[in-house]
Design a protein around this motif. Structure first.
Motif, PDB file in Angstrom:
ATOM      1  N   SER A  63      28.660  64.579  18.155  1.00 41.81           N
ATOM      2  CA  SER A  63      29.855  64.733  17.332  1.00 41.81           C
ATOM      3  C   SER A  63      30.212  63.362  16.778  1.00 41.81           C
ATOM      4  CB  SER A  63      31.016  65.280  18.163  1.00 41.81           C
ATOM      5  OG  SER A  63      31.427  64.320  19.126  1.00 41.81           O
ATOM      6  N   LEU A  64      31.007  63.335  15.697  1.00 40.34           N
ATOM      7  CA  LEU A  64      31.377  62.058  15.098  1.00 40.34           C
ATOM      8  C   LEU A  64      32.184  61.182  16.062  1.00 40.34           C
ATOM      9  CD1 LEU A  64      31.180  60.278  12.630  1.00 40.34           C
ATOM     10  CD2 LEU A  64      33.228  61.385  11.709  1.00 40.34           C
ATOM     11  N   PRO A  65      33.150  61.750  16.824  1.00 36.33           N
ATOM     12  CA  PRO A  65      33.865  60.903  17.791  1.00 36.33           C
ATOM     13  C   PRO A  65      32.924  60.294  18.844  1.00 36.33           C
ATOM     14  CG  PRO A  65      35.106  62.911  17.377  1.00 36.33           C
ATOM     15  CD  PRO A  65      33.769  63.097  16.713  1.00 36.33           C
ATOM     16  N   GLN A  66      31.976  61.102  19.366  1.00 36.12           N
ATOM     17  CA  GLN A  66      31.028  60.561  20.330  1.00 36.12           C
ATOM     18  C   GLN A  66      30.172  59.475  19.703  1.00 36.12           C
ATOM     19  OE1 GLN A  66      29.024  64.155  21.730  1.00 36.12           O
ATOM     20  NE2 GLN A  66      29.917  63.858  23.743  1.00 36.12           N
ATOM     21  N   ALA A  67      29.700  59.698  18.482  1.00 32.98           N
ATOM     22  CA  ALA A  67      28.871  58.703  17.790  1.00 32.98           C
ATOM     23  C   ALA A  67      29.659  57.413  17.576  1.00 32.98           C
ATOM     24  CB  ALA A  67      28.392  59.264  16.450  1.00 32.98           C
ATOM     25  N   GLY A 117      28.703  53.823  19.141  1.00 32.70           N
ATOM     26  CA  GLY A 117      28.544  52.663  18.269  1.00 32.70           C
ATOM     27  C   GLY A 117      29.324  51.470  18.782  1.00 32.70           C
ATOM     28  N   ALA A 118      30.520  51.722  19.327  1.00 32.40           N
ATOM     29  CA  ALA A 118      31.339  50.640  19.878  1.00 32.40           C
ATOM     30  C   ALA A 118      30.729  50.087  21.161  1.00 32.40           C
ATOM     31  CB  ALA A 118      32.758  51.138  20.142  1.00 32.40           C
ATOM     32  N   VAL A 119      30.330  50.983  22.061  1.00 33.46           N
ATOM     33  CA  VAL A 119      29.845  50.555  23.370  1.00 33.46           C
ATOM     34  C   VAL A 119      28.488  49.862  23.275  1.00 33.46           C
ATOM     35  CG1 VAL A 119      29.187  51.382  25.665  1.00 33.46           C
ATOM     36  CG2 VAL A 119      31.177  52.340  24.530  1.00 33.46           C
ATOM     37  N   LEU A 120      27.695  50.180  22.264  1.00 36.20           N
ATOM     38  CA  LEU A 120      26.412  49.497  22.080  1.00 36.20           C
ATOM     39  C   LEU A 120      26.600  47.997  21.910  1.00 36.20           C
ATOM     40  CD1 LEU A 120      24.529  51.954  19.690  1.00 36.20           C
ATOM     41  CD2 LEU A 120      23.835  51.319  22.006  1.00 36.20           C
ATOM     42  N   LYS A 152      29.940  51.415  37.654  1.00 34.42           N
ATOM     43  CA  LYS A 152      31.367  51.395  37.949  1.00 34.42           C
ATOM     44  C   LYS A 152      32.184  52.000  36.809  1.00 34.42           C
ATOM     45  CE  LYS A 152      31.070  47.491  41.115  1.00 34.42           C
ATOM     46  NZ  LYS A 152      31.480  46.092  41.405  1.00 34.42           N
ATOM     47  N   ILE A 153      31.598  52.031  35.614  1.00 35.85           N
ATOM     48  CA  ILE A 153      32.184  52.771  34.494  1.00 35.85           C
ATOM     49  C   ILE A 153      31.186  53.848  34.106  1.00 35.85           C
ATOM     50  CG2 ILE A 153      32.953  52.698  32.095  1.00 35.85           C
ATOM     51  CD1 ILE A 153      33.842  49.890  32.471  1.00 35.85           C
ATOM     52  N   ARG A 154      31.599  55.104  34.246  1.00 34.31           N
ATOM     53  CA  ARG A 154      30.691  56.216  33.958  1.00 34.31           C
ATOM     54  C   ARG A 154      31.174  57.065  32.778  1.00 34.31           C
ATOM     55  NH1 ARG A 154      31.185  55.920  39.482  1.00 34.31           N
ATOM     56  NH2 ARG A 154      32.783  57.539  39.511  1.00 34.31           N
ATOM     57  N   SER A 155      32.358  56.767  32.279  1.00 34.83           N
ATOM     58  CA  SER A 155      32.946  57.537  31.186  1.00 34.83           C
ATOM     59  C   SER A 155      32.748  56.817  29.864  1.00 34.83           C
ATOM     60  CB  SER A 155      34.448  57.753  31.443  1.00 34.83           C
ATOM     61  OG  SER A 155      35.113  58.155  30.261  1.00 34.83           O
ATOM     62  N   LEU A 156      32.174  57.512  28.895  1.00 35.60           N
ATOM     63  CA  LEU A 156      31.993  56.943  27.557  1.00 35.60           C
ATOM     64  C   LEU A 156      33.347  56.641  26.928  1.00 35.60           C
ATOM     65  CD1 LEU A 156      30.291  56.217  25.060  1.00 35.60           C
ATOM     66  CD2 LEU A 156      30.367  58.643  24.419  1.00 35.60           C
ATOM     67  N   ASP A 157      34.317  57.542  27.069  1.00 35.34           N
ATOM     68  CA  ASP A 157      35.638  57.354  26.485  1.00 35.34           C
ATOM     69  C   ASP A 157      36.287  56.076  27.020  1.00 35.34           C
ATOM     70  OD1 ASP A 157      35.090  59.738  25.340  1.00 35.34           O
ATOM     71  OD2 ASP A 157      36.738  60.855  26.218  1.00 35.34           O
ATOM     72  N   LYS A 158      36.241  55.897  28.348  1.00 38.15           N
ATOM     73  CA  LYS A 158      36.845  54.712  28.951  1.00 38.15           C
ATOM     74  C   LYS A 158      36.131  53.441  28.504  1.00 38.15           C
ATOM     75  CE  LYS A 158      38.652  56.955  33.136  1.00 38.15           C
ATOM     76  NZ  LYS A 158      38.593  56.998  34.620  1.00 38.15           N
ATOM     77  N   ALA A 159      34.800  53.500  28.457  1.00 33.65           N
ATOM     78  CA  ALA A 159      34.026  52.324  28.044  1.00 33.65           C
ATOM     79  C   ALA A 159      34.368  51.916  26.619  1.00 33.65           C
ATOM     80  CB  ALA A 159      32.535  52.616  28.162  1.00 33.65           C
ATOM     81  N   ALA A 160      34.525  52.903  25.731  1.00 34.37           N
ATOM     82  CA  ALA A 160      34.845  52.610  24.331  1.00 34.37           C
ATOM     83  C   ALA A 160      36.234  52.007  24.199  1.00 34.37           C
ATOM     84  CB  ALA A 160      34.742  53.879  23.492  1.00 34.37           C
ATOM     85  N   THR A 167      36.090  48.435  25.471  1.00 28.50           N
ATOM     86  CA  THR A 167      35.333  47.593  24.537  1.00 28.50           C
ATOM     87  C   THR A 167      36.206  47.151  23.365  1.00 28.50           C
ATOM     88  OG1 THR A 167      33.236  48.689  25.109  1.00 28.50           O
ATOM     89  CG2 THR A 167      33.324  47.539  22.998  1.00 28.50           C
ATOM     90  N   GLY A 168      37.181  47.969  23.004  1.00 26.43           N
ATOM     91  CA  GLY A 168      38.051  47.646  21.877  1.00 26.43           C
ATOM     92  C   GLY A 168      39.129  46.628  22.202  1.00 26.43           C
ATOM     93  N   ILE A 169      39.159  46.101  23.426  1.00 27.35           N
ATOM     94  CA  ILE A 169      40.169  45.118  23.821  1.00 27.35           C
ATOM     95  C   ILE A 169      39.638  43.708  23.570  1.00 27.35           C
ATOM     96  CG2 ILE A 169      41.588  44.248  25.711  1.00 27.35           C
ATOM     97  CD1 ILE A 169      41.290  46.976  27.056  1.00 27.35           C
ATOM     98  N   ASP A 170      40.297  42.946  22.735  1.00 24.40           N
ATOM     99  CA  ASP A 170      39.867  41.577  22.427  1.00 24.40           C
ATOM    100  C   ASP A 170      40.290  40.581  23.493  1.00 24.40           C
ATOM    101  OD1 ASP A 170      38.666  42.341  20.013  1.00 24.40           O
ATOM    102  OD2 ASP A 170      40.571  42.201  18.935  1.00 24.40           O
TER     103      ASP A 170
END
Length: 340
Positions: free
Chosen positions: A189-193, A197-200, A214-222, A225-228
């Motif tokens: 899906s576009l949200p998953q993609a 793209g962010a987590v890569l 220790k991080i198994r959730s794509l949503d949490k990882a993304a 990752t967006g935190i500067d």
């Protein structure tokens, strides 16, 4: 208790398997479905599913002195559960292999192979290619097959997608990877993609937490990752390790960003101990921005009388656009003074 979110396979991804098989057929010869002796099948060391347990471990048993004994024990338990299903229902989906000398190497389906051996089976149904699928087609087949049969870890899925994109760029040139491109390639899906793209491109501290499991959730990882801010990112990582929910993580990040913004504003106001006395209009290298602003002002009835002032402006030239903007500000200030 929140419902566990599982990584699903979209209809587009399922269709992609058939399309990919067709691509492989055209490039590597027609496949055939056969029943193969398990004794003639070997696992592929390049399979994106990074099982630590080996064929030898399954055949001869685990060695307690093995440094990977704990992890292999966990993997063996899951394989044993699958073996029980195979004993009662058989292998529903054929594995995918290619001929390599006198043996057959697994492209996709190594868990089904190992579980079949545990179940005491001697043979397994397989889709056989005359030669190994190449590059992009190979990675896509492995992605679709492994994702469709059993959830990969987040680290495995990320590495698998990274391999797919590398092969895609090798085949199509150094194209820019966008969420839409990733969606079209994988059927996500576009949200998953977008999240992938962010987590890569995640920061090293986030990548380390993903690799360690220790991080198994794509949503949490993304989200992380967006935190500067390194400090806020560390706070979010710690909360994630402690088991916070996705909703709680979003709240932590939002509150942290608001605090950072508040401190920046307060610091700006306190700078040099002087109050701000004028508005900074900023700058731009895009002269079209100035043209749009002028047009927007002239669209108001009280300013239409100044349209002739800007008729000869060449908006492609920065110097003329700059003078036009200054003139616009002068007009606005004069009209404001008259109105007051």
């Amino acid at each position: 208790m929140s419902k566990k979110k599982r990584f699903g396979v979209s209809q587009a991804l399922s269709r992609g398997l058939s399309e990919t098989i067709s691509v492989v057929e055209n490039n590597a010869g027609i496949y055939r479905n056969v029943v193969l002796p398990l004794s003639r099948i070997e696992l592929d060391p390049d399979n994106p599913r990074k099982l630590t347990i080996t064929l030898t471990d399954v055949q001869q048993g685990l060695n307690k002195t093995d440094p990977l004994f704990v992890r292999k024990t966990e993997e063996l338990a899951r394989l044993t559960e699958l073996a029980m299903t195979i004993q009662s229902s058989g292998v529903i989906n054929p594995i995918v292999v290619y001929k390599l000398g006198e043996v057959y190497r697994v492209v996709a389906g190594e868990r089904r192979c190992l579980a079949s051996i545990i179940a005491g089976k001697q043979e397994i149904e397989a889709r056989v290619f005359s030669e190994k699928p190449k590059g992009f087609a190979l990675k896509l087949v492995q992605w679709i097959e492994n994702t469709a049969r059993e959830d990969l870890t987040l680290d495995e899925r990320i590495n698998n997608i990274r391999d797919i994109l590398r092969e895609y760029q090798h085949q199509h040139g150094d194209v820019t990877v966008t969420p839409t491109l990733l969606k079209n390639i994988t059927g996500l899906s576009l949200p998953q993609a977008t999240y992938y793209g962010a987590v890569l491109n995640a920061q090293p501290d986030v990548r380390q937490m993903i690799e360690s499991g220790k991080i198994r959730s794509l949503d949490k990882a993304a989200i992380i990752t967006g935190i500067d801010s390194p400090a806020l990112r560390q706070t979010a990582l710690s909360a994630c390790v402690e088991g916070c929910s996705l909703k709680e993580l979003r709240r932590i990040v939002l509150r942290g960003k608001q605090n950072i913004k508040k401190h920046v504003i307060q610091g700006s106001e306190a700078k040099r101990g002087r109050a701000v006395s004028r508005v900074n209009m900023g700058f731009t290298l895009n002269t079209n921005v100035v043209r749009v602003m002028v047009a927007a002002v002239l669209n108001h009835a009280e300013y239409k009388q100044y349209a002739d002032v800007f008729l000869r402006v060449d908006w492609a030239k920065i110097d003329q656009a700059t003078l036009a903007f200054k003139k616009l500000v002068e007009i606005l200030e004069r009209e404001s003074e008259l109105a007051s």
